[in-house]
Design a protein around this motif. Sequence first.
Motif, PDB file in Angstrom:
ATOM      1  N   HIS A   1      17.296   3.831  10.007  1.00 28.87           N
ATOM      2  CA  HIS A   1      18.009   2.851   9.192  1.00 28.87           C
ATOM      3  C   HIS A   1      17.152   2.534   7.959  1.00 28.87           C
ATOM      4  CE1 HIS A   1      19.964  -0.902   8.020  1.00 28.87           C
ATOM      5  NE2 HIS A   1      20.995  -0.504   8.757  1.00 28.87           N
ATOM      6  N   PRO A   2      17.732   2.486   6.756  1.00 31.72           N
ATOM      7  CA  PRO A   2      16.938   2.282   5.541  1.00 31.72           C
ATOM      8  C   PRO A   2      16.109   0.997   5.545  1.00 31.72           C
ATOM      9  CG  PRO A   2      19.184   2.902   4.975  1.00 31.72           C
ATOM     10  CD  PRO A   2      19.143   2.717   6.453  1.00 31.72           C
ATOM     11  N   VAL A   3      16.646  -0.089   6.107  1.00 30.39           N
ATOM     12  CA  VAL A   3      15.893  -1.346   6.139  1.00 30.39           C
ATOM     13  C   VAL A   3      14.649  -1.183   7.003  1.00 30.39           C
ATOM     14  CG1 VAL A   3      15.974  -3.779   6.815  1.00 30.39           C
ATOM     15  CG2 VAL A   3      17.949  -2.736   5.687  1.00 30.39           C
ATOM     16  N   ARG A   4      14.788  -0.518   8.136  1.00 27.62           N
ATOM     17  CA  ARG A   4      13.639  -0.298   9.028  1.00 27.62           C
ATOM     18  C   ARG A   4      12.633   0.656   8.384  1.00 27.62           C
ATOM     19  NH1 ARG A   4      13.596   2.487  15.025  1.00 27.62           N
ATOM     20  NH2 ARG A   4      11.346   2.433  15.239  1.00 27.62           N
ATOM     21  N   GLU A   5      13.143   1.723   7.783  1.00 32.66           N
ATOM     22  CA  GLU A   5      12.253   2.697   7.147  1.00 32.66           C
ATOM     23  C   GLU A   5      11.426   2.040   6.038  1.00 32.66           C
ATOM     24  OE1 GLU A   5      12.452   6.998   4.790  1.00 32.66           O
ATOM     25  OE2 GLU A   5      14.272   6.175   5.699  1.00 32.66           O
ATOM     26  N   LEU A   6      12.075   1.201   5.230  1.00 31.06           N
ATOM     27  CA  LEU A   6      11.374   0.513   4.154  1.00 31.06           C
ATOM     28  C   LEU A   6      10.349  -0.476   4.723  1.00 31.06           C
ATOM     29  CD1 LEU A   6      11.092   0.130   1.106  1.00 31.06           C
ATOM     30  CD2 LEU A   6      12.906  -1.590   1.248  1.00 31.06           C
ATOM     31  N   GLN A   7      10.729  -1.186   5.774  1.00 28.93           N
ATOM     32  CA  GLN A   7       9.820  -2.145   6.413  1.00 28.93           C
ATOM     33  C   GLN A   7       8.575  -1.432   6.947  1.00 28.93           C
ATOM     34  OE1 GLN A   7      10.149  -5.547   6.755  1.00 28.93           O
ATOM     35  NE2 GLN A   7       8.155  -5.614   7.756  1.00 28.93           N
ATOM     36  N   GLU A   8       8.768  -0.321   7.638  1.00 26.59           N
ATOM     37  CA  GLU A   8       7.633   0.419   8.204  1.00 26.59           C
ATOM     38  C   GLU A   8       6.758   1.011   7.103  1.00 26.59           C
ATOM     39  OE1 GLU A   8       8.849   3.194  11.212  1.00 26.59           O
ATOM     40  OE2 GLU A   8       9.735   1.615  12.455  1.00 26.59           O
ATOM     41  N   ARG A   9       7.375   1.502   6.041  1.00 26.09           N
ATOM     42  CA  ARG A   9       6.618   2.066   4.929  1.00 26.09           C
ATOM     43  C   ARG A   9       5.732   0.998   4.296  1.00 26.09           C
ATOM     44  NH1 ARG A   9       6.175   1.757  -0.124  1.00 26.09           N
ATOM     45  NH2 ARG A   9       5.630   3.495  -1.435  1.00 26.09           N
ATOM     46  N   CYS A  10       6.311  -0.179   4.074  1.00 29.75           N
ATOM     47  CA  CYS A  10       5.544  -1.265   3.450  1.00 29.75           C
ATOM     48  C   CYS A  10       4.420  -1.755   4.364  1.00 29.75           C
ATOM     49  CB  CYS A  10       6.474  -2.416   3.069  1.00 29.75           C
ATOM     50  SG  CYS A  10       7.539  -2.020   1.671  1.00 29.75           S
ATOM     51  N   GLN A  11       4.658  -1.793   5.670  1.00 24.62           N
ATOM     52  CA  GLN A  11       3.601  -2.188   6.602  1.00 24.62           C
ATOM     53  C   GLN A  11       2.467  -1.185   6.595  1.00 24.62           C
ATOM     54  OE1 GLN A  11       5.620  -2.692  10.350  1.00 24.62           O
ATOM     55  NE2 GLN A  11       6.129  -4.825   9.933  1.00 24.62           N
ATOM     56  N   GLN A  12       2.797   0.110   6.572  1.00 19.27           N
ATOM     57  CA  GLN A  12       1.764   1.148   6.566  1.00 19.27           C
ATOM     58  C   GLN A  12       0.899   1.074   5.318  1.00 19.27           C
ATOM     59  OE1 GLN A  12       3.976   4.773   6.977  1.00 19.27           O
ATOM     60  NE2 GLN A  12       3.986   4.702   9.215  1.00 19.27           N
ATOM     61  N   GLN A  13       1.512   0.712   4.196  1.00 21.40           N
ATOM     62  CA  GLN A  13       0.779   0.703   2.932  1.00 21.40           C
ATOM     63  C   GLN A  13       0.332  -0.702   2.526  1.00 21.40           C
ATOM     64  OE1 GLN A  13       2.743   3.022  -0.066  1.00 21.40           O
ATOM     65  NE2 GLN A  13       3.104   4.718   1.329  1.00 21.40           N
ATOM     66  N   ALA A  14       0.467  -1.662   3.446  1.00 16.37           N
ATOM     67  CA  ALA A  14       0.046  -3.050   3.220  1.00 16.37           C
ATOM     68  C   ALA A  14       0.652  -3.623   1.946  1.00 16.37           C
ATOM     69  CB  ALA A  14      -1.481  -3.147   3.200  1.00 16.37           C
ATOM     70  N   GLU A  15       1.941  -3.416   1.793  1.00 15.67           N
ATOM     71  CA  GLU A  15       2.657  -3.945   0.642  1.00 15.67           C
ATOM     72  C   GLU A  15       3.556  -5.091   1.096  1.00 15.67           C
ATOM     73  OE1 GLU A  15       3.199   0.108  -2.002  1.00 15.67           O
ATOM     74  OE2 GLU A  15       4.629  -0.296  -0.416  1.00 15.67           O
ATOM     75  N   GLY A  16       3.728  -6.076   0.231  1.00 10.87           N
ATOM     76  CA  GLY A  16       4.594  -7.200   0.553  1.00 10.87           C
ATOM     77  C   GLY A  16       6.046  -6.861   0.256  1.00 10.87           C
ATOM     78  N   LEU A  17       6.921  -7.025   1.244  1.00  6.59           N
ATOM     79  CA  LEU A  17       8.343  -6.717   1.101  1.00  6.59           C
ATOM     80  C   LEU A  17       9.143  -8.007   1.170  1.00  6.59           C
ATOM     81  CD1 LEU A  17      10.760  -4.722   1.078  1.00  6.59           C
ATOM     82  CD2 LEU A  17      10.548  -4.631   3.571  1.00  6.59           C
TER      83      LEU A  17
END
Length: 137
Positions: free
Chosen positions: A30-46
Motif C-alpha cells: 500500500h502506498p501509505v505504508r511504503e512511504l511510511q517505511e521508507r521515511c522511517q528507514q531514512q529517518a525523515e519526518g513524514l
Amino acid sequence: MTISLSRFPLLQVFQPLLHPMVTPETLPMHPVRELQERCQQQAEGLEYKATRSGNLATVEVFIDGVQVGVAQNPQKKMAQKLAARNALVVLKEKETAEAKEKSDENGKKKRNGNQTFTRQTLNDICLRRNWPMPSYR
C-alpha cells in the motif's frame, strides 16, 4: 521424482494455473505504508495535511517540511493513498536522478573499454544487494 511435461499434454495446459498468481513477493505494498517505511528507514519526518472544501478532500504529503505530493478526492482515505503514491513517484525519480548524477561524477571512468570502480561504488553495490561490506588492505 520429476514429471516430464511433454508426456502429459494436459498437465502443460494446467501447469501455469497451479502456480500461485500472487505471492508475498509480488503483492504490491500500500502506498501509505511504503512511504511510511521508507521515511522511517531514512529517518525523515513524514506528515499528512488534509483539508476539505465542499465535497472534495485535499491531502498534502510533507517530508521534513517539504511538500512532495498532493491529491484530491471526495474520499479522504483515497486522497491520502493517491498523495502518497504521487510522493513516492517524485522521491523515486529524485533518487534515480541523484544516483545517475553521482555515478557520472564518481567512479564510472572508462579505461581501455573496461569500467573501473571506486571503493564507494563497491560499497554502494554491497549495500544495495545486502552483501557484507568488503575489507580493504
